[in-house]
Design a protein around this motif. Structure first.
Motif, short mmCIF file in Angstrom:
data_model
loop_
_atom_site.label_atom_id
_atom_site.label_comp_id
_atom_site.label_asym_id
_atom_site.label_seq_id
_atom_site.Cartn_x
_atom_site.Cartn_y
_atom_site.Cartn_z
N THR A 49 0.83 -1.20 0.00
CA THR A 49 0.00 0.00 0.00
C THR A 49 0.87 1.25 0.00
O THR A 49 0.59 2.22 -0.73
N LYS A 50 1.93 1.24 0.80
CA LYS A 50 2.84 2.39 0.83
C LYS A 50 3.47 2.64 -0.53
O LYS A 50 3.51 3.78 -1.03
N SER A 51 3.98 1.59 -1.14
CA SER A 51 4.65 1.73 -2.44
C SER A 51 3.68 2.24 -3.50
O SER A 51 4.02 3.13 -4.29
N LEU A 52 2.46 1.69 -3.51
CA LEU A 52 1.48 2.13 -4.49
C LEU A 52 1.13 3.60 -4.30
O LEU A 52 1.03 4.36 -5.28
N PHE A 53 0.96 4.03 -3.06
CA PHE A 53 0.62 5.42 -2.78
C PHE A 53 1.75 6.35 -3.21
O PHE A 53 1.51 7.43 -3.80
N LYS A 54 3.01 5.95 -2.94
CA LYS A 54 4.15 6.78 -3.35
C LYS A 54 4.22 6.90 -4.87
O LYS A 54 4.49 7.98 -5.41
N VAL A 55 3.97 5.81 -5.57
CA VAL A 55 4.01 5.85 -7.04
C VAL A 55 2.91 6.77 -7.57
O VAL A 55 3.14 7.57 -8.50
N LEU A 56 1.72 6.67 -7.00
CA LEU A 56 0.61 7.51 -7.46
C LEU A 56 0.91 8.98 -7.24
O LEU A 56 0.69 9.82 -8.14
N VAL A 57 1.38 9.32 -6.03
CA VAL A 57 1.68 10.72 -5.73
C VAL A 57 2.80 11.24 -6.63
O VAL A 57 2.72 12.34 -7.19
N LEU A 58 3.87 10.44 -6.78
CA LEU A 58 4.99 10.86 -7.61
C LEU A 58 4.55 11.02 -9.07
O LEU A 58 4.93 12.00 -9.74
N GLY A 59 3.73 10.09 -9.57
CA GLY A 59 3.25 10.20 -10.94
C GLY A 59 2.39 11.44 -11.14
O GLY A 59 2.51 12.13 -12.18
N LEU A 60 1.54 11.75 -10.16
CA LEU A 60 0.70 12.94 -10.26
C LEU A 60 1.53 14.21 -10.26
O LEU A 60 1.28 15.14 -11.05
N VAL A 61 2.54 14.28 -9.41
CA VAL A 61 3.40 15.47 -9.34
C VAL A 61 4.18 15.63 -10.64
O VAL A 61 4.29 16.73 -11.19
N VAL A 62 4.73 14.53 -11.15
CA VAL A 62 5.50 14.61 -12.41
C VAL A 62 4.60 15.03 -13.56
O VAL A 62 4.98 15.85 -14.41
N TYR A 63 3.39 14.50 -13.61
CA TYR A 63 2.46 14.86 -14.68
C TYR A 63 2.13 16.35 -14.65
O TYR A 63 2.16 17.03 -15.68
N ASN A 64 1.81 16.88 -13.47
CA ASN A 64 1.51 18.31 -13.35
C ASN A 64 2.71 19.17 -13.70
O ASN A 64 2.57 20.25 -14.32
#
Length: 366
Positions: A141-156
């Motif tokens: 769960t931690k890894s998935l959340f970090k990937v989602l947040v990092l992907g969202l920040v990189v996309y923006n």
């Protein structure tokens, strides 16, 4: 249910667990904290690197036009000094944060027991339990959340950076580099902040897991209390031994007493008078069997016994062994001592006597 671990661990149990290496820790706290510290210090480090590099190249140019060994040595020293000054802040910052992170998770004391070989750690079933247990789900769960947040920040970030790069034909190269660098730092900082939030949550989960692992049964809590506070039976034996030693010392002082005031069988108070040391002093006292022993020792060593019920009771209640008698007893004790001195002047004062002088004015009747 007997033996069920329902009680919170005691402080002694927690300390033993920390010494054995069982403590709530998360490596993410130090890792992401270090990344955040580095991202905050990197802009300053980059500016210092550019400025000092320009200065170093300027000095190198002057040295090349007038080459001398001393100037070349000074140039090398300046380069090393500049490098240390540039790297020092980020090095000290990372080291300091690592210490703070370790201290916040249970201290800096190393778990020496973890250095000893333990074949239980090679148990494959324990590894499978970690892989497929609740801890594994939390890590996923931690890894998935970090990937989602990092992907969202990189996309923006890319949404604003790509148009700027496409129109960079009329923008100086230095501005483009600064824009890219600031965007990358922004992504790193957001990722590090997210990692720190998750690290705090991970620490709370680890703390709860360790606390559950260290839970104790009611019997274990009782045994822990006995070890820390002392077994009541052992403490009772120690007190009894101390009282016995005190009685032995007290009995050893009875032969040196000038008189023993008795009542007539229940209470005994031995007094010694040394004019150079002040008022008469109680060297022994007791009731019941102890009083009988005091009388026995006094009789054996020919210490006179004077029967005075009221005075014996009063001294027994008002004085402890080693105390000087209170002032209100000076008159009564002085008459007892005078009575004993009178008997000694006639020959011997040994044996049991009644205070034939009687009580003084205002003193209780025997």
């Amino acid at each position: 249910m007997a033996g069920e671990k329902t009680e919170q661990p005691t402080e002694q149990r927690k300390q033993r667990a920390r010494r054995e290496g069982t403590r709530a820790r998360t490596p993410d706290l130090g890792a992401w904290g270090g990344v955040l510290v580095a991202s905050l210090l990197l802009p300053t480090m980059a500016r210092q690197t550019v400025d000092r590099t320009h200065e170093l190249f300027a000095r190198a140019t002057q040295t090349f036009t007038d080459p001398e060994p001393e100037k070349a040595l000074e140039l090398v020293k300046a380069g090393v000094k500049d490098m240390v000054i540039i790297v020092a802040p980020i090095t000290v910052g990372l080291f300091a944060f690592a210490i703070v992170a370790a201290a916040a998770q249970g201290g800096l004391r190393p778990a020496t027991k973890m250095l000893k070989p333990d074949f239980k750690r090679l148990n494959p079933f324990a590894g499978l339990k970690k892989t497929f247990g609740g801890h594994a789900w939390w890590e996923s769960t931690k890894s998935l959340f970090k990937v989602l947040v990092l992907g969202l920040v990189v996309y923006n970030s890319m949404q604003s950076l790509v148009p700027a790069l496409l129109s960079a034909t009329t923008v100086p190269l230095e501005t483009v580099i600064g824009l890219v660098a600031s965007t990358v730092l922004h992504v790193i900082q957001i990722a590090a902040a997210t990692g720190l939030v998750l690290a705090a949550a991970d620490y709370m989960v680890a703390r709860r897991r360790v606390n559950k692992q260290l839970r104790m049964s009611k019997e274990e809590v009782k045994e822990e209390a006995k070890r820390s506070e002392g077994d009541p039976h052992v403490k009772g034996q120690i007190r009894a031994r101390q009282h016995a030693m005190a009685r032995s010392r007290m009995m050893a002082d009875v032969p040196s007493a000038d008189v023993v005031v008795v009542n007539p069988t229940h209470v005994a108070v031995a007094l010694r008078y040394e004019p150079e040391k002040g008022a008469p002093r109680v060297v022994a006292k007791g009731a019941g069997l102890i009083a009988a022993k005091i009388r026995e020792v006094a009789t054996e060593h020919r210490v006179p016994l004077v029967q005075d019920v009221a005075l014996a009771r009063a001294l027994f209640g008002a004085c402890e062994v080693g105390d000087e008698i209170p002032a209100q007893f000076f008159g009564a004790v002085a008459r007892v001592l005078a009575f004993i001195m009178l008997l000694k002047s006639k020959g011997s004062a040994a044996g049991l006597h009644t205070n034939v002088l009687g009580p003084g004015p205002g003193e209780p009747q025997a």
